[in-house]
Design a protein around this motif. Sequence first.
Motif, PDB file in Angstrom:
ATOM      1  N   GLY A 190      -3.628  91.474 -33.956  1.00  9.33           N
ATOM      2  CA  GLY A 190      -3.156  92.793 -33.552  1.00  9.33           C
ATOM      3  C   GLY A 190      -1.704  92.795 -33.134  1.00  9.33           C
ATOM      4  O   GLY A 190      -0.988  93.789 -33.313  1.00  9.33           O
TER       5      GLY A 190
ATOM      6  N   THR B  98      -5.840 103.120 -30.703  1.00 11.41           N
ATOM      7  CA  THR B  98      -6.108 103.509 -29.319  1.00 11.41           C
ATOM      8  C   THR B  98      -4.783 103.723 -28.602  1.00 11.41           C
ATOM      9  O   THR B  98      -3.709 103.670 -29.210  1.00 11.41           O
ATOM     10  CB  THR B  98      -6.960 102.434 -28.610  1.00 11.41           C
ATOM     11  OG1 THR B  98      -7.347 102.907 -27.318  1.00 11.41           O
ATOM     12  CG2 THR B  98      -6.184 101.140 -28.456  1.00 11.41           C
TER      13      THR B  98
ATOM     14  N   GLN C 124     -10.537  89.312 -26.279  1.00 12.98           N
ATOM     15  CA  GLN C 124     -10.275  90.318 -27.304  1.00 12.98           C
ATOM     16  C   GLN C 124      -9.558  91.508 -26.662  1.00 12.98           C
ATOM     17  O   GLN C 124      -9.819  91.846 -25.502  1.00 12.98           O
ATOM     18  CB  GLN C 124     -11.588  90.811 -27.934  1.00 12.98           C
ATOM     19  CG  GLN C 124     -12.525  89.716 -28.406  1.00 12.98           C
ATOM     20  CD  GLN C 124     -12.153  89.168 -29.771  1.00 12.98           C
ATOM     21  OE1 GLN C 124     -11.174  89.575 -30.378  1.00 12.98           O
ATOM     22  NE2 GLN C 124     -12.962  88.234 -30.266  1.00 12.98           N
TER      23      GLN C 124
ATOM     24  N   TYR D  80      -4.664  98.593 -31.449  1.00 10.00           N
ATOM     25  CA  TYR D  80      -4.335  99.690 -32.370  1.00 10.00           C
ATOM     26  C   TYR D  80      -5.555 100.592 -32.516  1.00 10.00           C
ATOM     27  O   TYR D  80      -6.683 100.218 -32.160  1.00 10.00           O
ATOM     28  CB  TYR D  80      -3.882  99.148 -33.729  1.00 10.00           C
ATOM     29  CG  TYR D  80      -4.835  98.165 -34.367  1.00 10.00           C
ATOM     30  CD1 TYR D  80      -5.843  98.597 -35.227  1.00 10.00           C
ATOM     31  CD2 TYR D  80      -4.736  96.804 -34.115  1.00 10.00           C
ATOM     32  CE1 TYR D  80      -6.723  97.696 -35.814  1.00 10.00           C
ATOM     33  CE2 TYR D  80      -5.602  95.897 -34.699  1.00 10.00           C
ATOM     34  CZ  TYR D  80      -6.595  96.349 -35.540  1.00 10.00           C
ATOM     35  OH  TYR D  80      -7.461  95.456 -36.115  1.00 10.00           O
TER      36      TYR D  80
ATOM     37  N   GLN E 284      -8.090  95.527 -27.925  1.00 13.13           N
ATOM     38  CA  GLN E 284      -7.859  96.522 -28.978  1.00 13.13           C
ATOM     39  C   GLN E 284      -6.428  97.032 -28.848  1.00 13.13           C
ATOM     40  O   GLN E 284      -6.099  97.749 -27.909  1.00 13.13           O
ATOM     41  CB  GLN E 284      -8.849  97.675 -28.845  1.00 13.13           C
ATOM     42  CG  GLN E 284      -8.791  98.681 -29.977  1.00 13.13           C
ATOM     43  CD  GLN E 284      -9.200  98.061 -31.324  1.00 13.13           C
ATOM     44  OE1 GLN E 284     -10.070  97.204 -31.380  1.00 13.13           O
ATOM     45  NE2 GLN E 284      -8.557  98.505 -32.385  1.00 13.13           N
TER      46      GLN E 284
END
Length: 356
Positions: free
Chosen positions: A123, A285, A279, A283, A281
């Motif tokens: 990411g 978001t 982990q 993208y 996130q």
Amino acid sequence: MKHSSTRARLIAATTLVASGALVLGACSSSKTAAPTTTTTTTAPVKCPLSGVDAPSGGVPARPALPVKIDNYNAARPQSGLDFTDIVFEEPVEGGITRYVAVFQCQNASSIGPVRSARNIDIGIVGQLGTVPLGHVGGIDPVIANIKSAGITDLDLGHNPQAATHPAGRYAPYDTYTSTAALYALVPNMTTPPKPIYTFTTPVPTGTAITSAHVPFSGQSDVTWNWNASSGTWLRFYNGTQPDNNADGTQNQAANVIVQTVHVTYGPWVENAGGGLEVQAQLYGTSGPAMVLRNGVQITGTWSRDSVSSPTIFKTSSGKTITMAPGRTWVELLPDTQTPTVTPAPASSTTTTTLKK
């Protein structure tokens, strides 16, 4: 004789007038024909990831080069961070952090210690275009995901010719490399990255501060202090310990971005101690963010549409937050932690509440 003398004088006078006319005509013609000089000023070429003047007047014909660098206590001091365009600090298992150090416009003769890849790296580097990733190993599902994402896998374990092992360094903190060695592994990758930030010299409206505290954990308890003399933010650990590179240069940045992200753990075990893969996130978001530049703090939000699109930072009013030319250091801070800042006019520390 009288008529002859008079005629001679008339001929002489006529010749004199004609000669004068020719001289005047020649002078007039000379002035008209004088060439004009036009000066053309060419704007300097800028490095795409830092906005500073490109070395030798041109951007190197090569991609961005992200390299994984350890940040455990035993790994310090690191080498090469002072030659980066961008540094991303990411959380990994056990409360420690690692760096994705991004090179492009500058060369570094020593980079390290280089460590293993993580799933969060995908990411991070996706917004840099088609890139190679320098690292040493990684668990099977992470390596499979990296290759599936179209990232060129430069595992130094499989490319020992690009690795060095300096005296006085011990495993696992003894694997080093250089920009020359890594770029030599991908000679056909010649496309520079596109800018992911907008750079401006005028300072956006913000709150003047002297420092910012970014508490990842006890292993990485970071403070950034504004230094007006250098025009950069200087990095410290535990409030007072300078974060120096092996060459003695203190880590510093023109811009510090604190990007608050939601992290989860698993499903894979990352190490022998049972630590689960972190982990995040990054993208599809959005979340809270603050940008530090030129001695001011600008609060707002971050958002990113896809893995290949850049992260956009905006103020609460929706205006794009621009960066100062120079290195940008991105702190991917878990949303369980809260950054604090010290305002310039006061001595007390205030808590920056970022909207979640």
